[in-house]
Design an enzyme around this catalytic site. Structure first.
Site, short mmCIF file in Angstrom:
data_model
loop_
_atom_site.label_atom_id
_atom_site.label_comp_id
_atom_site.label_asym_id
_atom_site.label_seq_id
_atom_site.Cartn_x
_atom_site.Cartn_y
_atom_site.Cartn_z
CD GLU A 98 8.15 -63.22 60.24
OE1 GLU A 98 7.68 -62.46 59.29
OE2 GLU A 98 9.16 -64.36 60.23
CB ILE A 103 8.95 -82.85 74.35
CG1 ILE A 103 9.98 -82.87 72.79
CG2 ILE A 103 10.44 -84.44 74.87
CD1 ILE A 103 11.01 -83.92 72.17
CB CYS A 119 17.37 -62.17 60.70
SG CYS A 119 15.95 -62.22 59.31
CG ASN A 138 15.49 -60.87 65.44
OD1 ASN A 138 14.69 -61.90 64.52
ND2 ASN A 138 15.67 -61.40 65.98
NE ARG A 146 14.81 -62.59 54.82
CZ ARG A 146 14.30 -62.67 53.28
NH1 ARG A 146 14.96 -62.93 51.97
NH2 ARG A 146 13.03 -62.71 53.33
CG LEU A 147 14.46 -68.56 59.30
CD1 LEU A 147 15.62 -70.68 59.15
CD2 LEU A 147 14.42 -69.37 60.83
CB ILE A 163 9.78 -66.83 58.15
CG1 ILE A 163 10.75 -66.84 58.11
CG2 ILE A 163 8.35 -66.86 58.12
CD1 ILE A 163 11.47 -68.63 58.42
#
Length: 635
Positions: free
Chosen positions: A82, A296, A2, A80, A55-56, A58
């Protein structure tokens, strides 16, 4: 994952006024948490208080919403990050009779704090920044994780104390933009980034890693304290190398497992280097189906190492996604990438990190990375200098060294951003230091102290030595061994550069990145073993490679890797040239009143004309000017 914000005001604001302020802050960081928005606001006799979060989702997607309150509504948290050991901590609390309403790690932090107070912070293994408002004692606690993986900024004005995950929320909330910090400016121009506790703004700070801030609402004062959670184990001279290898391997598998808990799709960044290869291998072995890996590559073969990542992907049987890019792919994103840092930031590897994050987000929401492997296991080339500087300065007199630098100067000139033998030899000669503080010069990727005196106007030069704060903090006056170098890097480079780069570029794409090597237990263990287990002769990350060499082709883990570099020195001569030239326009520099006009113009024009390769210095100058004119005024 978050973004959080908070305000404590001495003024009596209505709930609607508070919500408007905190919602405005939240709106500026939607990219950090596009899935949900939450606010808390109240006015008590001494202050008006608001907490906010984006919030994202998860873990515990359905019931992990924030802000979250205690049962009696007296304690509120916004979080924010984990917590990787939240399952174990939850079990511990349940054994003490604590009841839970959700499966989220947020509630574990809240209940642990209710049970044990601020001493609970040391028990958390994770990446986090959170705020707890405790009405029982009328205090707010703001907490940041052990390595500083998650950002936290704060400022104190005459009427307000304001904090947030990103500077933009703070700067756009206060009445006027602060002045430029002389400390922050000098640190940036030396390092190419600004480590905690400084920012580019005067009186605006980063909360240092492994610290918490305690704000007393009754008298509107605050104190900052370290989180005392590291074990002072000292050097374990009795441990055998074989036993240490076994422990390292076990710790890494455990860390990868704990960092792969997710209710959404997950993959890994795979560059083909030792660190990302080991993380990808461990994750692949823990899953029953092929994992997703992402890399990449560059059309410019000098910078392209995609073949190594393909080799690892074949070994572990991953579903590999490879993206080959060139200058054109980044042109439209350069402005957004650089300005999203909210202060000058000149680590050019942020550009490809943004792109790999952008592409990765199309497939997964969480990516494991190899970040921290070099700091934890002793993997940087600069660590060689510990041995070399002492030997060189003992054998070669200072006068002879200065003579060598002068006579080789024309021989080592390069006109393009090609970081080959000439570049490395010149860098080596310039890094030797006869005063004992050579390591601070090595990590200064922008301007040397002498160059700063030439380019900055006197009133913007730091009157004290720019690294004095960190020398005092680490108590390392003259670093001369691997442990010193790693501790300095953890405090300065890891927190200020590597973790900032990954957090901002990944969160700009609403992607969560997790770094299994950034684990307190692994750090404490590698600090307890003999240094030659980490750096044996000229063999970097020796113990890590020994632990996993049997699972890769012979000598694969010993192959050199150039890193995530991009040819920004060349781009400054092409697609970015017109913008760069606007930044050295004489009236512009005179009005800005920060840089010496003639030396600055000479530095840039010599680079553009191919007289000198000033890639790092000019890119650092360019990034500062881009931030400055985006923030204070337009050209």
């Amino acid at each position: 994952m978050c973004g959080i914000n908070g305000v404590i005001s001495k003024r009596k604001l209505s709930r609607q006024e508070l919500i408007k302020i905190i919602q405005g802050m939240n709106n500026l960081i939607i990219h950090r948490g596009p899935d949900d928005n939450g606010v808390f606001a109240e006015t008590n006799p001494n202050a008006s208080i608001a907490l906010g979060m984006r919030r994202l989702s998860i873990i515990d997607i359905e019931s992990g919403n924030q802000p979250m309150n205690s049962e009696d509504k007296n304690i509120t948290i916004v979080f924010n990050g984990e917590i990787y050991n939240f399952i174990q901590l939850r079990q511990y609390l349940v054994s003490k009779g604590v009841k839970f309403n959700t499966k989220s790690d947020t509630e574990v932090i809240l209940k642990l704090y209710e049970t044990e107070g601020v001493s609970s912070f040391k028990k958390l293994d994770g990446m986090f920044a959170f705020s707890i408002y405790d009405k029982n004692i009328n205090k707010v606690f703001i907490v940041r994780d052990f390595f500083g993986e998650k950002p936290l900024y704060y400022t104190s004005t005459s009427n307000n104390f304001i904090w947030g995950s990103e500077l933009k929320s703070i700067i756009n909330t206060i009445d006027t933009k602060p002045d430029i910090s002389i400390d922050g400016l000098n640190l940036f121009l030396r390092l190419t980034y600004i480590p905690a506790p400084y920012t580019i703004y005067e009186d605006c700070h980063k909360l240092e890693a492994n610290h918490y801030l305690s704000y007393d609402i009754d008298d509107h004062s605050f104190e900052i304290y370290p989180i005392s959670n590291t074990k002072e184990t000292g050097l374990n001279k009795k441990i055998s190398f074989k036993e240490a290898v076994y422990n390292v391997k076990d710790l890494i598998y455990q860390s990868v497992e704990s960092r792969s808990i997710s209710d959404v799709p997950l993959g890994t960044f795979l560059s083909g280097g030792v660190d990302s290869s080991v993380v990808s291998l461990c994750l692949a072995q823990s899953k029953s189906t092929p994992i997703n890996t992402f890399s990449i590559g560059f059309k410019n073969k000098v910078y392209d190492e995609s073949e190594k990542s393909r080799t690892v992907a074949n070994i572990i049987g991953s579903d590999h996604h490879e993206f080959i890019i060139d200058e054109k792919d980044l042109e439209e994103d350069v402005h957004n990438i650089l300005t999203n840092f909210d202060e000058p930031f000149a680590d050019s590897s942020a550009l490809p990190t943004f792109l790999v994050s952008k592409k990765t987000k199309e497939h997964v929401t969480v990516a494991l990375t190899g970040d921290g492997g070099d700091e934890v296991f002793g993997g940087y080339n600069k660590y060689y200098m510990g041995k070399f500087n002492k030997t060189y300065t003992n054998v070669v007199p200072r006068k002879v060294h200065n003579f060598l630098k002068e006579v080789t100067k024309p021989l080592l000139k390069v006109s393009s951003d090609n970081r080959g033998l000439k570049f490395k030899t010149k860098r080596l000669l310039n890094s030797f230091d006869y005063n004992g503080q050579f390591y601070y010069d090595i990590i200064s990727l922008g301007f040397t102290n002498n160059h700063l005196k030439n380019i900055l106007k006197n009133d913007h030069l730091d009157s004290k030595k720019v690294f004095d704060y960190y020398i005092k903090k680490t108590n390392i006056q003259n670093p001369d061994n691997l442990t010193d170098f790693r501790n300095i890097d953890k405090l300065i480079s890891l927190e200020g550069d590597m973790l900032v780069k990954v957090d901002r570029t990944s969160m700009l794409n609403s992607l969560e990145c997790r770094a299994p090597f950034l684990n307190k237990k692994i750090w404490e263990f590698t600090n307890s073993i003999p240094e030659n287990f980490l750096l044996k002769g000229w063999n970097k990350k020796y113990i890590l490679k020994e632990a996993f060499k049997s699972q890769f082709p012979k000598d694969f883990l010993n192959k050199s890797k150039s890193g995530f570099g991009v040819p920004v020195g060349d781009w400054l001569k092409t697609s970015l040239k017109l913008e760069l030239l606007s930044y050295i326009n004489e009236p512009t520099l005179i009005e800005q009143d920060i840089f010496n006009v003639q030396t600055t113009k000479e530095l840039v024009l010599n680079h553009l004309n191919g007289k000198d390769d000033n890639s790092f210095k000019v890119w650092t100058f360019y990034c500062f000017q881009k931030w400055y004119y985006n923030t204070y005024s337009k050209i």
